[in-house]
Design an enzyme around this catalytic site. Structure first.
Site, PDB file in Angstrom:
ATOM      1  N   MET A  20     -12.228   4.331  -1.100  1.00 21.33           N
ATOM      2  CA  MET A  20     -12.919   4.596   0.165  1.00 21.33           C
ATOM      3  C   MET A  20     -13.527   5.984   0.063  1.00 21.33           C
ATOM      4  O   MET A  20     -13.067   6.941   0.691  1.00 21.33           O
ATOM      5  CB  MET A  20     -11.938   4.466   1.327  1.00 21.33           C
ATOM      6  CG  MET A  20     -11.536   3.029   1.588  1.00 21.33           C
ATOM      7  SD  MET A  20     -10.287   2.872   2.887  1.00 21.33           S
ATOM      8  CE  MET A  20      -8.800   2.920   1.867  1.00 21.33           C
ATOM      9  N   MET A  36     -11.818  -5.834   5.089  1.00 23.27           N
ATOM     10  CA  MET A  36     -11.000  -4.935   5.891  1.00 23.27           C
ATOM     11  C   MET A  36     -10.719  -5.589   7.238  1.00 23.27           C
ATOM     12  O   MET A  36     -11.627  -6.064   7.914  1.00 23.27           O
ATOM     13  CB  MET A  36     -11.717  -3.596   6.102  1.00 23.27           C
ATOM     14  CG  MET A  36     -11.903  -2.772   4.842  1.00 23.27           C
ATOM     15  SD  MET A  36     -10.338  -2.317   4.049  1.00 23.27           S
ATOM     16  CE  MET A  36      -9.519  -1.399   5.366  1.00 23.27           C
ATOM     17  N   ASP A  63      -4.886   3.630  -2.040  1.00 21.50           N
ATOM     18  CA  ASP A  63      -6.060   3.977  -1.244  1.00 21.50           C
ATOM     19  C   ASP A  63      -6.542   5.369  -1.617  1.00 21.50           C
ATOM     20  O   ASP A  63      -5.853   6.365  -1.366  1.00 21.50           O
ATOM     21  CB  ASP A  63      -5.726   3.928   0.246  1.00 21.50           C
ATOM     22  CG  ASP A  63      -5.500   2.507   0.735  1.00 21.50           C
ATOM     23  OD1 ASP A  63      -6.396   1.677   0.526  1.00 21.50           O
ATOM     24  OD2 ASP A  63      -4.434   2.236   1.314  1.00 21.50           O
ATOM     25  N   HIS A  96      -1.092  -1.130  -4.238  1.00 24.60           N
ATOM     26  CA  HIS A  96      -2.404  -0.833  -3.665  1.00 24.60           C
ATOM     27  C   HIS A  96      -2.501   0.674  -3.428  1.00 24.60           C
ATOM     28  O   HIS A  96      -1.687   1.254  -2.701  1.00 24.60           O
ATOM     29  CB  HIS A  96      -2.580  -1.596  -2.353  1.00 24.60           C
ATOM     30  CG  HIS A  96      -3.953  -1.521  -1.782  1.00 24.60           C
ATOM     31  ND1 HIS A  96      -4.983  -2.341  -2.184  1.00 24.60           N
ATOM     32  CD2 HIS A  96      -4.475  -0.725  -0.817  1.00 24.60           C
ATOM     33  CE1 HIS A  96      -6.082  -2.062  -1.500  1.00 24.60           C
ATOM     34  NE2 HIS A  96      -5.793  -1.075  -0.666  1.00 24.60           N
ATOM     35  N   HIS A 136      -8.333   1.082  -4.387  1.00 27.01           N
ATOM     36  CA  HIS A 136      -9.298   0.823  -3.328  1.00 27.01           C
ATOM     37  C   HIS A 136     -10.002   2.135  -3.020  1.00 27.01           C
ATOM     38  O   HIS A 136      -9.416   3.036  -2.421  1.00 27.01           O
ATOM     39  CB  HIS A 136      -8.557   0.280  -2.102  1.00 27.01           C
ATOM     40  CG  HIS A 136      -9.419   0.021  -0.920  1.00 27.01           C
ATOM     41  ND1 HIS A 136      -8.896  -0.292   0.319  1.00 27.01           N
ATOM     42  CD2 HIS A 136     -10.766   0.010  -0.770  1.00 27.01           C
ATOM     43  CE1 HIS A 136      -9.886  -0.475   1.175  1.00 27.01           C
ATOM     44  NE2 HIS A 136     -11.020  -0.292   0.547  1.00 27.01           N
ATOM     45  N   MET A 154      -9.113   8.117  -0.745  1.00 28.18           N
ATOM     46  CA  MET A 154      -9.983   8.513   0.356  1.00 28.18           C
ATOM     47  C   MET A 154     -10.437   9.952   0.158  1.00 28.18           C
ATOM     48  O   MET A 154      -9.651  10.803  -0.267  1.00 28.18           O
ATOM     49  CB  MET A 154      -9.257   8.386   1.693  1.00 28.18           C
ATOM     50  CG  MET A 154      -8.650   7.024   1.960  1.00 28.18           C
ATOM     51  SD  MET A 154      -7.890   6.978   3.606  1.00 28.18           S
ATOM     52  CE  MET A 154      -6.966   5.444   3.501  1.00 28.18           C
ATOM     53  N   ASP A 189      -6.895  -6.427   4.127  1.00 33.93           N
ATOM     54  CA  ASP A 189      -6.253  -5.113   4.145  1.00 33.93           C
ATOM     55  C   ASP A 189      -6.362  -4.532   5.551  1.00 33.93           C
ATOM     56  O   ASP A 189      -7.454  -4.312   6.055  1.00 33.93           O
ATOM     57  CB  ASP A 189      -6.941  -4.198   3.132  1.00 33.93           C
ATOM     58  CG  ASP A 189      -6.328  -2.800   3.076  1.00 33.93           C
ATOM     59  OD1 ASP A 189      -5.342  -2.548   3.791  1.00 33.93           O
ATOM     60  OD2 ASP A 189      -6.859  -1.962   2.321  1.00 33.93           O
ATOM     61  N   SER A 194       0.831  -1.200   0.000  1.00 36.98           N
ATOM     62  CA  SER A 194       0.000   0.000   0.000  1.00 36.98           C
ATOM     63  C   SER A 194       0.865   1.249   0.000  1.00 36.98           C
ATOM     64  O   SER A 194       1.669   1.461   0.916  1.00 36.98           O
ATOM     65  CB  SER A 194      -0.908   0.009   1.234  1.00 36.98           C
ATOM     66  OG  SER A 194      -1.580   1.250   1.338  1.00 36.98           O
TER      67      SER A 194
END
Length: 217
Positions: free
Chosen positions: A66, A135, A33, A31, A64, A35, A173, A8
């Site tokens: 979020m 998660m 993220d 990975h 990913h 957000m 994750d 990540s």
């Protein structure tokens, strides 16, 4: 299923993302993220940074999301070249349509569940999913302690996938490290997101090899 390690970049140096990607040439995925400070209490990066990172690395990107409105934004990440795009069950209002749009744009479709979200209620969606993400911390921040309470859920998810019979990857994750990855693998996970366990190591590439070995044995 072969073990896959997805470092990540949430734990990487955001000022040097291209260099940080180059430090993990043995990673199966990077990975990313995304957000938005709405679905989770953190703000990271978005589509322009993903586009730039795709030009700087040959490692496939695992996005990913979020974010509050994944139905609106998810297809765009697939369209720019992300290899996998994951949306959250808790945020998607039209998950089947969005998962199909992700696939139609050429990416693998991922579906994520927070620790408190039961997996059984989404069994009927497995034909639309290429990867199920569980998660193992509350989403939003890196460096959190692994939640052992999720281990039985990983086992149930693996049982549901086996009953379905399709090839669905099972990703975990959050808090994945040398002292937790074996338990996740034993429970049935085969794709592992690791942030600080990789980028917090003196040699991130060696850390990946070590995690892979632990998950395989």
């Amino acid at each position: 299923m072969a073990v896959q390690i997805s470092p990540s970049i949430l734990s990487a140096d955001f000022a040097r993302l291209a260099d940080e990607a180059a430090r993990v040439p043995n990673a199966d995925w990077l990975h990313v993220d995304v957000m938005d400070n709405h679905f989770v209490p953190n703000l990271t990066i978005g589509l322009p940074v993903v586009e730039a990172l795709l030009k700087a690395t040959s490692t496939p990107i695992d996005c990913h999301l979020m974010i509050e409105d994944p139905d609106r934004w998810a297809p765009a990440y697939a369209e720019v070249g992300a290899g996998s795009v994951t949306i959250h069950a808790e945020a998607a209002k039209a998950p089947v349509r969005t998962l199909r749009q992700i696939r139609a744009a050429g990416a693998r479709s991922g579906f994520a569940l927070n620790p408190s979200t039961a997996v059984e209620q989404y069994e009927d969606l497995l034909p639309e999913i290429d990867m199920l993400l569980l998660m193992t911390v509350e989403p939003g921040f890196g460096g959190q302690k692994f939640l052992d309470v999720v281990l039985p859920k990983i086992r149930r998810a693996r049982e549901l996938i086996a009953r379905y019979g399709g090839e669905v990857w099972l990703q975990v994750d959050g808090g994945v490290a040398a002292d937790t990855i074996e338990r996740c693998a034993e429970a049935g996970a085969d794709v592992f997101v690791a942030g600080s366990a990789v980028y917090g190591a003196a040699d991130p590439s060696a850390a990946i090899d070590h995690l892979r070995e632990l998950a395989t044995t």
